[in-house]
Write a protein that holds these residues in place. Structure first.
Motif, PDB file in Angstrom:
ATOM      1  N   PHE A  73       0.872  -1.171   0.000  1.00 49.89           N
ATOM      2  CA  PHE A  73       0.000   0.000   0.000  1.00 49.89           C
ATOM      3  C   PHE A  73       0.910   1.221   0.000  1.00 49.89           C
ATOM      4  O   PHE A  73       1.354   1.695   1.045  1.00 49.89           O
ATOM      5  CB  PHE A  73      -0.915   0.004   1.226  1.00 49.89           C
ATOM      6  N   GLY A  74       1.214   1.723  -1.191  1.00 51.46           N
ATOM      7  CA  GLY A  74       2.189   2.790  -1.311  1.00 51.46           C
ATOM      8  C   GLY A  74       1.775   4.088  -0.655  1.00 51.46           C
ATOM      9  O   GLY A  74       2.615   4.826  -0.128  1.00 51.46           O
ATOM     10  N   SER A  75       0.486   4.391  -0.646  1.00 48.99           N
ATOM     11  CA  SER A  75       0.021   5.664  -0.104  1.00 48.99           C
ATOM     12  C   SER A  75       0.233   5.771   1.398  1.00 48.99           C
ATOM     13  O   SER A  75       0.419   6.869   1.932  1.00 48.99           O
ATOM     14  CB  SER A  75      -1.460   5.866  -0.434  1.00 48.99           C
ATOM     15  N   GLU A  90      -6.284   0.832  -2.901  1.00 49.12           N
ATOM     16  CA  GLU A  90      -5.916   1.914  -1.994  1.00 49.12           C
ATOM     17  C   GLU A  90      -6.308   3.257  -2.597  1.00 49.12           C
ATOM     18  O   GLU A  90      -6.570   3.376  -3.787  1.00 49.12           O
ATOM     19  CB  GLU A  90      -4.416   1.898  -1.709  1.00 49.12           C
ATOM     20  N   ASP A  91      -6.356   4.261  -1.724  1.00 46.72           N
ATOM     21  CA  ASP A  91      -6.456   5.639  -2.171  1.00 46.72           C
ATOM     22  C   ASP A  91      -5.396   6.433  -1.417  1.00 46.72           C
ATOM     23  O   ASP A  91      -4.454   5.850  -0.878  1.00 46.72           O
ATOM     24  CB  ASP A  91      -7.868   6.212  -1.976  1.00 46.72           C
ATOM     25  N   TRP A  92      -5.524   7.731  -1.351  1.00 45.25           N
ATOM     26  CA  TRP A  92      -4.450   8.555  -0.783  1.00 45.25           C
ATOM     27  C   TRP A  92      -4.287   8.401   0.725  1.00 45.25           C
ATOM     28  O   TRP A  92      -3.263   8.782   1.285  1.00 45.25           O
ATOM     29  CB  TRP A  92      -4.703  10.023  -1.106  1.00 45.25           C
ATOM     30  N   GLU A  93      -5.279   7.803   1.409  1.00 44.62           N
ATOM     31  CA  GLU A  93      -5.194   7.767   2.869  1.00 44.62           C
ATOM     32  C   GLU A  93      -5.318   6.382   3.495  1.00 44.62           C
ATOM     33  O   GLU A  93      -5.112   6.234   4.697  1.00 44.62           O
ATOM     34  CB  GLU A  93      -6.277   8.661   3.479  1.00 44.62           C
ATOM     35  N   ARG A  94      -5.595   5.360   2.713  1.00 43.01           N
ATOM     36  CA  ARG A  94      -5.820   4.043   3.318  1.00 43.01           C
ATOM     37  C   ARG A  94      -5.613   2.932   2.306  1.00 43.01           C
ATOM     38  O   ARG A  94      -5.687   3.134   1.091  1.00 43.01           O
ATOM     39  CB  ARG A  94      -7.238   3.944   3.884  1.00 43.01           C
ATOM     40  N   GLY A  95      -5.362   1.729   2.829  1.00 45.04           N
ATOM     41  CA  GLY A  95      -5.341   0.521   2.031  1.00 45.04           C
ATOM     42  C   GLY A  95      -6.542  -0.332   2.391  1.00 45.04           C
ATOM     43  O   GLY A  95      -6.959  -0.374   3.558  1.00 45.04           O
ATOM     44  N   VAL A  96      -7.112  -0.997   1.394  1.00 43.59           N
ATOM     45  CA  VAL A  96      -8.311  -1.814   1.587  1.00 43.59           C
ATOM     46  C   VAL A  96      -8.077  -3.179   0.957  1.00 43.59           C
ATOM     47  O   VAL A  96      -7.520  -3.278  -0.139  1.00 43.59           O
ATOM     48  CB  VAL A  96      -9.551  -1.156   0.936  1.00 43.59           C
ATOM     49  N   LEU A 106     -10.695  -5.808   5.216  1.00 46.27           N
ATOM     50  CA  LEU A 106      -9.564  -5.228   5.942  1.00 46.27           C
ATOM     51  C   LEU A 106      -9.345  -3.789   5.484  1.00 46.27           C
ATOM     52  O   LEU A 106      -9.372  -3.497   4.294  1.00 46.27           O
ATOM     53  CB  LEU A 106      -8.301  -6.056   5.674  1.00 46.27           C
ATOM     54  N   ILE A 107      -9.106  -2.883   6.443  1.00 40.40           N
ATOM     55  CA  ILE A 107      -8.743  -1.497   6.145  1.00 40.40           C
ATOM     56  C   ILE A 107      -7.540  -1.122   7.005  1.00 40.40           C
ATOM     57  O   ILE A 107      -7.509  -1.425   8.200  1.00 40.40           O
ATOM     58  CB  ILE A 107      -9.902  -0.518   6.419  1.00 40.40           C
ATOM     59  N   ILE A 108      -6.565  -0.446   6.400  1.00 34.41           N
ATOM     60  CA  ILE A 108      -5.388   0.024   7.127  1.00 34.41           C
ATOM     61  C   ILE A 108      -5.234   1.521   6.885  1.00 34.41           C
ATOM     62  O   ILE A 108      -5.239   1.974   5.734  1.00 34.41           O
ATOM     63  CB  ILE A 108      -4.113  -0.721   6.695  1.00 34.41           C
ATOM     64  N   TRP A 109      -5.108   2.272   7.978  1.00 28.24           N
ATOM     65  CA  TRP A 109      -4.997   3.730   7.916  1.00 28.24           C
ATOM     66  C   TRP A 109      -3.714   4.196   8.622  1.00 28.24           C
ATOM     67  O   TRP A 109      -3.253   3.557   9.561  1.00 28.24           O
ATOM     68  CB  TRP A 109      -6.147   4.416   8.654  1.00 28.24           C
ATOM     69  N   ARG A 110      -3.211   5.335   8.210  1.00 29.10           N
ATOM     70  CA  ARG A 110      -2.288   6.111   9.025  1.00 29.10           C
ATOM     71  C   ARG A 110      -3.126   6.958   9.975  1.00 29.10           C
ATOM     72  O   ARG A 110      -4.166   7.489   9.593  1.00 29.10           O
ATOM     73  CB  ARG A 110      -1.433   7.029   8.151  1.00 29.10           C
ATOM     74  N   VAL A 111      -2.687   7.089  11.231  1.00 29.89           N
ATOM     75  CA  VAL A 111      -3.444   7.852  12.217  1.00 29.89           C
ATOM     76  C   VAL A 111      -2.556   8.943  12.804  1.00 29.89           C
ATOM     77  O   VAL A 111      -1.434   8.676  13.250  1.00 29.89           O
ATOM     78  CB  VAL A 111      -3.972   6.955  13.359  1.00 29.89           C
ATOM     79  N   ASP A 112      -3.060  10.166  12.777  1.00 31.35           N
ATOM     80  CA  ASP A 112      -2.434  11.303  13.458  1.00 31.35           C
ATOM     81  C   ASP A 112      -3.190  11.484  14.767  1.00 31.35           C
ATOM     82  O   ASP A 112      -4.306  12.015  14.782  1.00 31.35           O
ATOM     83  CB  ASP A 112      -2.537  12.545  12.578  1.00 31.35           C
ATOM     84  N   GLU A 183       1.924   9.482  16.293  1.00 28.97           N
ATOM     85  CA  GLU A 183       1.586   8.845  15.027  1.00 28.97           C
ATOM     86  C   GLU A 183       1.370   7.351  15.215  1.00 28.97           C
ATOM     87  O   GLU A 183       1.928   6.738  16.125  1.00 28.97           O
ATOM     88  CB  GLU A 183       2.704   9.063  13.998  1.00 28.97           C
ATOM     89  N   GLY A 184       0.580   6.776  14.318  1.00 24.82           N
ATOM     90  CA  GLY A 184       0.355   5.341  14.427  1.00 24.82           C
ATOM     91  C   GLY A 184      -0.326   4.776  13.201  1.00 24.82           C
ATOM     92  O   GLY A 184      -0.568   5.465  12.207  1.00 24.82           O
ATOM     93  N   ILE A 185      -0.614   3.499  13.286  1.00 27.73           N
ATOM     94  CA  ILE A 185      -1.325   2.757  12.244  1.00 27.73           C
ATOM     95  C   ILE A 185      -2.547   2.107  12.876  1.00 27.73           C
ATOM     96  O   ILE A 185      -2.471   1.556  13.980  1.00 27.73           O
ATOM     97  CB  ILE A 185      -0.424   1.658  11.628  1.00 27.73           C
ATOM     98  N   LEU A 186      -3.668   2.158  12.168  1.00 24.47           N
ATOM     99  CA  LEU A 186      -4.881   1.456  12.582  1.00 24.47           C
ATOM    100  C   LEU A 186      -5.201   0.396  11.543  1.00 24.47           C
ATOM    101  O   LEU A 186      -5.367   0.709  10.360  1.00 24.47           O
ATOM    102  CB  LEU A 186      -6.057   2.432  12.712  1.00 24.47           C
ATOM    103  N   MET A 187      -5.243  -0.858  11.972  1.00 27.32           N
ATOM    104  CA  MET A 187      -5.635  -1.955  11.100  1.00 27.32           C
ATOM    105  C   MET A 187      -6.961  -2.518  11.590  1.00 27.32           C
ATOM    106  O   MET A 187      -7.066  -2.937  12.750  1.00 27.32           O
ATOM    107  CB  MET A 187      -4.572  -3.059  11.071  1.00 27.32           C
TER     108      MET A 187
END
Length: 214
Positions: A73-75, A90-96, A106-112, A183-187
């Motif tokens: 998930f490059g984004s 994927e889109d600019w903010e998450r992988g699906v 499954l969804i993976i996000w970057r979290v601020d 910062e973190g990741i939410l899966m």
């Protein structure tokens, strides 16, 4: 003991901050359709993927012997291992990603965390758990800290979505960036309630095989 009786076999003796997820002997082959990675070349389903701006994610490697494909998930700069037969976008903010029958999603996000109004992963997990239960009292939810500092949240009796035949069990993993609590990741992995135990074991496989480029 964990709140969810249905996961008792997996979580028996699972003390706070003293254990990690356990796949219970299962491997990706137990969740895979051995198509040599062909599913990842199919067109994107915008309804499942989340919208019209989704694009297919890059497949870095296919390992038919282990029943998995490594997908980037490059984004969000995360690489995951997924069962063969799945699809990933994927889109600019998450992988699906989702299984061929769309029952596992499954969804993976970057979290601020600062943007979310919390100070760190623990505060985020506690706040999200309380917020979900306040909005949907029928959902039972509880957070548990794993031995590596990751937070696991399990939601039981989540409402079924479009095309689902039964309520859902949803797992959240909140992973804090080493050395930076902001910062973190939410899966998030959602599965049919009747598959909760298998879903828990798949979550363990996903966590063990995820690579994050912080």
């Amino acid at each position: 003991m964990f709140l969810l009786a249905g996961l008792g076999a997996c979580l028996a003796g699972f003390p706070a901050a003293a254990a990690d997820l356990d796949a219970g002997g299962l491997t990706f082959k137990d969740f895979a359709v051995n198509d040599n990675g062909a599913s990842f070349n199919r067109g994107v389903d915008p309804i499942i993927a989340g919208g019209p701006n989704q694009v297919s994610s890059q497949v870095a490697a296919v390992d038919s012997a282990q029943g998995l494909a490594r997908v980037q998930f490059g984004s969000i700069k995360v690489e995951v291992a997924l069962p063969l037969g799945w699809q990933a976008t994927e889109d600019w903010e998450r992988g699906v990603a989702y299984s061929g029958d769309k029952r596992y999603r499954l969804i993976i996000w970057r979290v601020d965390f600062a943007f979310e109004g919390v100070k760190d992963a623990e505060h985020y997990a506690a706040t999200k758990t309380g917020s979900i239960q306040a909005r949907r009292p029928s959902i039972q939810a509880q957070a548990r800290k794993l031995g590596d500092g990751t937070f696991l949240i399990v939601y039981e009796n989540a409402p079924k979505g479009q095309g689902d035949s039964e309520p859902r069990t949803v797992f959240d993993l909140v992973i804090q960036r080493p050395g930076n609590p902001k910062e973190g990741i939410l899966m998030t992995l959602g599965v049919p309630a009747s598959d909760a135990v298998r879903g828990f074991k798949l979550l363990a496989l996903l966590k063990q095989n995820m690579r994050i480029n912080w």
